[in-house]
Design a protein around this motif. Structure first.
Motif, mmCIF file in Angstrom:
data_model
loop_
_atom_site.group_PDB
_atom_site.id
_atom_site.type_symbol
_atom_site.label_atom_id
_atom_site.label_comp_id
_atom_site.label_asym_id
_atom_site.label_seq_id
_atom_site.Cartn_x
_atom_site.Cartn_y
_atom_site.Cartn_z
ATOM 1 N N GLU A 203 0.812 -1.211 0.000
ATOM 2 C CA GLU A 203 0.000 0.000 0.000
ATOM 3 C C GLU A 203 0.849 1.267 0.000
ATOM 4 O O GLU A 203 0.561 2.213 -0.740
ATOM 5 N N ASN A 204 1.899 1.301 0.836
ATOM 6 C CA ASN A 204 2.690 2.525 0.975
ATOM 7 C C ASN A 204 3.722 2.698 -0.131
ATOM 8 O O ASN A 204 3.948 3.813 -0.612
ATOM 9 N N ASP A 205 4.347 1.570 -0.509
ATOM 10 C CA ASP A 205 5.468 1.681 -1.441
ATOM 11 C C ASP A 205 5.052 1.602 -2.910
ATOM 12 O O ASP A 205 5.810 2.011 -3.782
ATOM 13 N N PHE A 206 3.850 1.063 -3.170
ATOM 14 C CA PHE A 206 3.412 0.979 -4.568
ATOM 15 C C PHE A 206 2.031 1.586 -4.797
ATOM 16 O O PHE A 206 1.856 2.468 -5.630
ATOM 17 N N GLU A 207 1.038 1.133 -4.035
ATOM 18 C CA GLU A 207 -0.352 1.465 -4.348
ATOM 19 C C GLU A 207 -0.615 2.962 -4.301
ATOM 20 O O GLU A 207 -1.292 3.507 -5.190
ATOM 21 N N ALA A 208 -0.106 3.661 -3.289
ATOM 22 C CA ALA A 208 -0.374 5.098 -3.154
ATOM 23 C C ALA A 208 0.093 5.862 -4.390
ATOM 24 O O ALA A 208 -0.631 6.697 -4.937
ATOM 25 N N ALA A 209 1.320 5.566 -4.843
ATOM 26 C CA ALA A 209 1.848 6.248 -6.026
ATOM 27 C C ALA A 209 1.081 5.849 -7.284
ATOM 28 O O ALA A 209 0.824 6.677 -8.167
ATOM 29 N N MET A 210 0.709 4.562 -7.370
ATOM 30 C CA MET A 210 -0.059 4.092 -8.524
ATOM 31 C C MET A 210 -1.407 4.800 -8.611
ATOM 32 O O MET A 210 -1.865 5.190 -9.697
ATOM 33 N N LEU A 211 -2.075 4.990 -7.458
ATOM 34 C CA LEU A 211 -3.371 5.672 -7.449
ATOM 35 C C LEU A 211 -3.232 7.136 -7.838
ATOM 36 O O LEU A 211 -4.067 7.683 -8.574
ATOM 37 N N ASP A 212 -2.171 7.777 -7.357
ATOM 38 C CA ASP A 212 -1.930 9.175 -7.742
ATOM 39 C C ASP A 212 -1.683 9.288 -9.247
ATOM 40 O O ASP A 212 -2.190 10.207 -9.903
ATOM 41 N N ASP A 213 -0.909 8.362 -9.776
ATOM 42 C CA ASP A 213 -0.639 8.368 -11.221
ATOM 43 C C ASP A 213 -1.925 8.125 -12.017
ATOM 44 O O ASP A 213 -2.152 8.748 -13.061
ATOM 45 N N THR A 214 -2.774 7.213 -11.495
ATOM 46 C CA THR A 214 -4.056 6.931 -12.153
ATOM 47 C C THR A 214 -4.917 8.182 -12.203
ATOM 48 O O THR A 214 -5.518 8.504 -13.244
ATOM 49 N N ALA A 215 -5.001 8.897 -11.084
ATOM 50 C CA ALA A 215 -5.805 10.116 -11.037
ATOM 51 C C ALA A 215 -5.291 11.146 -12.037
ATOM 52 O O ALA A 215 -6.075 11.764 -12.774
ATOM 53 N N ALA A 216 -3.978 11.315 -12.080
ATOM 54 C CA ALA A 216 -3.398 12.292 -13.009
ATOM 55 C C ALA A 216 -3.645 11.881 -14.463
ATOM 56 O O ALA A 216 -3.969 12.719 -15.321
ATOM 57 N N TYR A 217 -3.523 10.590 -14.746
ATOM 58 C CA TYR A 217 -3.715 10.090 -16.115
ATOM 59 C C TYR A 217 -5.141 10.357 -16.596
ATOM 60 O O TYR A 217 -5.366 10.913 -17.678
ATOM 61 N N TYR A 218 -6.124 9.978 -15.757
ATOM 62 C CA TYR A 218 -7.515 10.130 -16.191
ATOM 63 C C TYR A 218 -7.998 11.575 -16.116
ATOM 64 O O TYR A 218 -8.946 11.945 -16.812
ATOM 65 N N SER A 219 -7.346 12.377 -15.311
ATOM 66 C CA SER A 219 -7.659 13.799 -15.306
ATOM 67 C C SER A 219 -7.302 14.425 -16.654
ATOM 68 O O SER A 219 -8.059 15.228 -17.203
#
Length: 748
Positions: A203-219
């Motif tokens: 969750e801390n080392d991968f998922e958080a950054a992946m979710l942020d990247d997902t939000a930026a991508y779809y934005s």
């Protein structure tokens, strides 16, 4: 097996042998030429490790007699860890540092797999250490020590590079490129497994950054799509994106990521742009409803039901759209009524047939939307209800919706109605009418209009089917409660009993020939409580007879007396009150051209019978003979002299009746029919119905106030008014001023 003394091995000697076994294992993992472990090799390593460890068990065992300095447990435990640290620093990390991106990921997967094998084998070699020494000292087990070495020396150094490489591959896949999903699955399993039972590393080392990247991508994507695409096209893309993200989870992301990942996508694609998307001018929600785009509306529901309060704006647009369409129907009916150059009866017929039928069709259409497109969601049922309440409570050309619904039902249920429907279609239509009634505020007004029309159908044998009459009462009872239909059910039951009573009367006449009035006589006895405005028991005088015009009204009196005598044989505790105005007679009119059968009311028959004795009578003479009110005399003389059939000639020949007029029997009257019905001019019952309902409402408000105050004893004025409104709301919406007036009157 007998217990035996284990050999004691020197630490340096034993570890040197263990080192050879560990080196052999490393060579095998590195793919270097090396023979595989034989069972003899494994047993030698296991025995030496056991020899380096002094087992502490029960005092009776031989192991318990071994004392230091031969217990090398702690040193062995430390060297176990050093073996991993040495291998990682000399072999694993150099191989990872020289690779990048996907190649680094492949190397990491390989190294992690090898490391787990190494941990498993060494844990077997040092089994006794794990079982006794570690348990006694409460130290981390060997398996955990081995994995922790990898986490501290490998994972912590390269986790950022690994995370970025994985996210880069995911973005490439989102752009349509092919990637090695199995590789990503293996890499992400490392993030999960390295946590040793918890998900913090993932969750801390991968998922958080992946979710942020997902939000930026779809934005970024949403910014372009909302400008370029129509609402349906945008929703297709959004739905496809959500499907692909879900697919991504099933192939390589951990299942716990699914709700978080979808929430990010939904937020960026839907929540952020909801208003702009739903209100797109030519393709938004209004347009989809207008153009009946059911598939797109279903997709809109599926997408927006996932986001918090996402359905609220859609339900509001749905409500506005249905309200607008219903209001347009009302205006259309108003315009048609105002442009209609016909009698009022025709206008009402137009309202009932066109307006009510169109409202039913509108309800069918949008109820299907609620059930199918919006998956029966309560929010849309509420929106539909509120929309229909707006326009269903508007009048059309002076007629309330309650009256129109009652008239519509009457037209379906009576003989010869304009609605030619099968039994199944009638049942279905009645079901829909009752659903519409749920939106009508003045249900008591509908009940009064319906009772009036039901009475006419029953009394004049105009009801097409008793089963349908009972069926709609059952539906109304389910919708509005037993009190709503109790009187109507009593009316239907009365007619059934009246038929049985008539059979008994006919049997009585056949057994008492001397009592026969000499004509065919049918009397319908009804219970006052079910038929408004008459006290105790009433008898409706429905007289069907064939008379020559030379007969006089005494014949009618004889009929009444005969039936009274019969009725007294059945009961002595009920009083008959005769309502002659509702009676009908079939009489023969002997005109010069031909004899004709006239179907008239009892009053009309009585008036015509007067001309058996006189050829010419004045208005005042007729009124005196009949002993009726001015209104009744005017109506019946108008029907006989000024309407379609002129049985009497009026002097002077005008279209209105006045007290100075004279009337002469028209012996020249003729018609192509042998049998004609002469109706009375219609009476506007609407005013009387409304007056009766207003009176009932006053009683209902009084009763409600008394019930509330008996229960609550003390209550504030405003709260009393609100509770009264809530109690009475099922039948009608009481006016606040009316409640205040009833409170004042009750106080007085």
């Amino acid at each position: 097996m007998a217990m035996h003394e284990r050999k004691t091995i020197d630490l340096e000697q034993g570890w040197e042998f263990m080192q050879k076994g560990i080196t052999k294992l490393k060579n095998i993992l590195e793919g270097l030429p090396e023979t595989q472990f034989s069972s003899e090799d494994y047993m030698m390593l296991y025995t030496d490790a056991d020899g380096l460890f002094v087992c502490v068990s029960e005092p009776s065992t031989t192991c318990a007699r071994k004392k230091p300095p031969h217990d090398y447990s702690q040193q062995l435990y430390d060297k176990y860890k050093e073996s991993f640290e040495e291998y990682i620093s000399l072999t694993v990390m150099p191989s990872l540092r020289e690779k990048h991106d996907e190649f680094m990921l492949r190397e990491l997967v390989k190294r992690w797999s090898n490391h787990k094998i190494m941990v498993r084998w060494l844990s077997r070699f040092f089994y006794y250490l794990d079982r006794y020494f570690i348990a006694r000292r409460s130290l981390p087990p060997l398996n955990e020590v081995g994995l922790t070495c990898f986490r501290d020396l490998v994972y912590n150094e390269i986790k950022v590079k690994v995370r970025d490489a994985v996210i880069s591959l995911i973005d490439q896949e989102r752009e349509g490129e092919q990637i090695d999903r199995a590789l990503l699955k293996n890499v992400l399993d490392i993030f999960v497994e390295i946590g040793l039972g918890n998900m913090e590393c993932y969750e801390n080392d991968f998922e958080a950054a992946m979710l942020d990247d997902t939000a930026a991508y779809y934005s970024r994507k949403a910014l372009n799509w909302i400008m370029e695409d129509s609402c349906p096209d945008y929703m297709l893309k959004a739905e496809e994106c959500l499907r692909r993200e879900k697919d991504r989870v099933s192939h390589y992301l951990h299942s716990s990521s699914e709700p978080k990942l979808l929430e990010k996508v939904q937020h960026e694609l839907l929540s952020v742009n909801a208003t702009q998307l739903l209100e797109k001018e030519h393709s938004g929600c209004h347009a989809l409803l207008r153009d009946d785009k059911v598939d797109d509306l279903s997709r809109m529901y599926r997408l927006f039901c996932r986001i918090p309060r996402g359905l609220d704006p859609i339900s509001q647009i749905f409500k506005q759209h249905v309200t607008a369409e219903g209001t347009a129907l009302v205006k259309q009916a108003e315009d048609a009524a105002s442009n209609k150059k016909a009698e009022k009866k025709d206008i009402v017929g137009l309202q009932e047939q066109v307006f009510v039928r169109k409202v039913i069709e509108l309800h069918d259409k949008y109820l299907a939307y609620v059930n199918d497109c919006f998956q029966n969601h309560s929010l849309f049922h509420k929106a539909l209800k509120e929309a229909f309440e707006v326009f269903c409570n508007k009048g059309v050309a002076g007629s309330s919706s309650a009256e129109l619904l009652a008239t519509f039902c009457d037209n379906i249920l009576k003989k010869g109605g304009s609605e030619k429907l099968s039994d199944e279609a009638i049942e279905e239509t009645l079901e829909k009418v009752v659903k519409l009634l749920a939106y009508i505020g003045d249900k008591d007004l509908f009940a009064e209009f319906y009772r009036k029309k039901l009475a006419r159908r029953l009394l004049f044998d105009k009801s097409a089917n008793d089963d349908h009459e009972r069926s709609i009462l059952t539906k109304l009872k389910q919708q509005c409660g037993g009190q709503f239909t109790s009187k109507m059910e009593g009316m239907v039951t009365d007619l059934t009993l009246a038929r049985e009573n008539q059979s008994s009367f006919e049997e009585y006449l056949s057994n008492n020939a001397q009592a026969s009035p000499g004509i065919d006589l049918t009397v319908t006895v009804l219970t006052t409580g079910f038929w408004r405005a008459i006290n105790r028991l009433i008898s409706i005088f429905l007289l069907r007879c064939v008379l020559a015009l030379c007969f006089c009204t005494s014949m009618l009196v004889k009929c009444v007396e005969v039936f009274k005598e019969f009725y007294q044989t059945k009961t002595k505790h009920r009083k008959l009150t005769w309502i002659y105005s509702l009676g009908t007679c079939n009489i023969n009119g002997k005109f010069d051209p031909k004899t004709m059968e006239l179907v008239v009311t009892t009053y009309q028959a009585s008036a015509l019978l007067l001309f058996n004795a006189s050829d010419r009578l004045s208005y005042s003479e007729i009124m005196s003979e009949l002993n009726l009110t001015d209104d009744d005399v005017v109506r019946l003389l108008h029907s006989l002299s000024c309407a379609k059939y002129k049985i009497l000639n009026k002097e002077p020949s005008t279209k209105t009746i006045s007290p100075t007029d004279y009337f002469v029997f028209n012996s020249k009257f003729t018609d192509k029919m042998r049998r004609i019905k002469i109706p009375l001019p219609p009476v506007d019952e609407k005013k009387k119905v409304i007056e009766d309902v207003d009176k009932d409402r006053r009683y209902a408000i009084d009763a409600s106030i008394v019930r509330i105050m008996k229960s609550r004893k003390v209550l504030g004025h405003q709260q009393l008014v609100m509770e009264c409104v809530e109690q009475l709301g099922r039948m009608f919406k009481p006016d606040f001023k009316a409640i205040k007036k009833r409170i004042e009157d009750l106080i007085a």
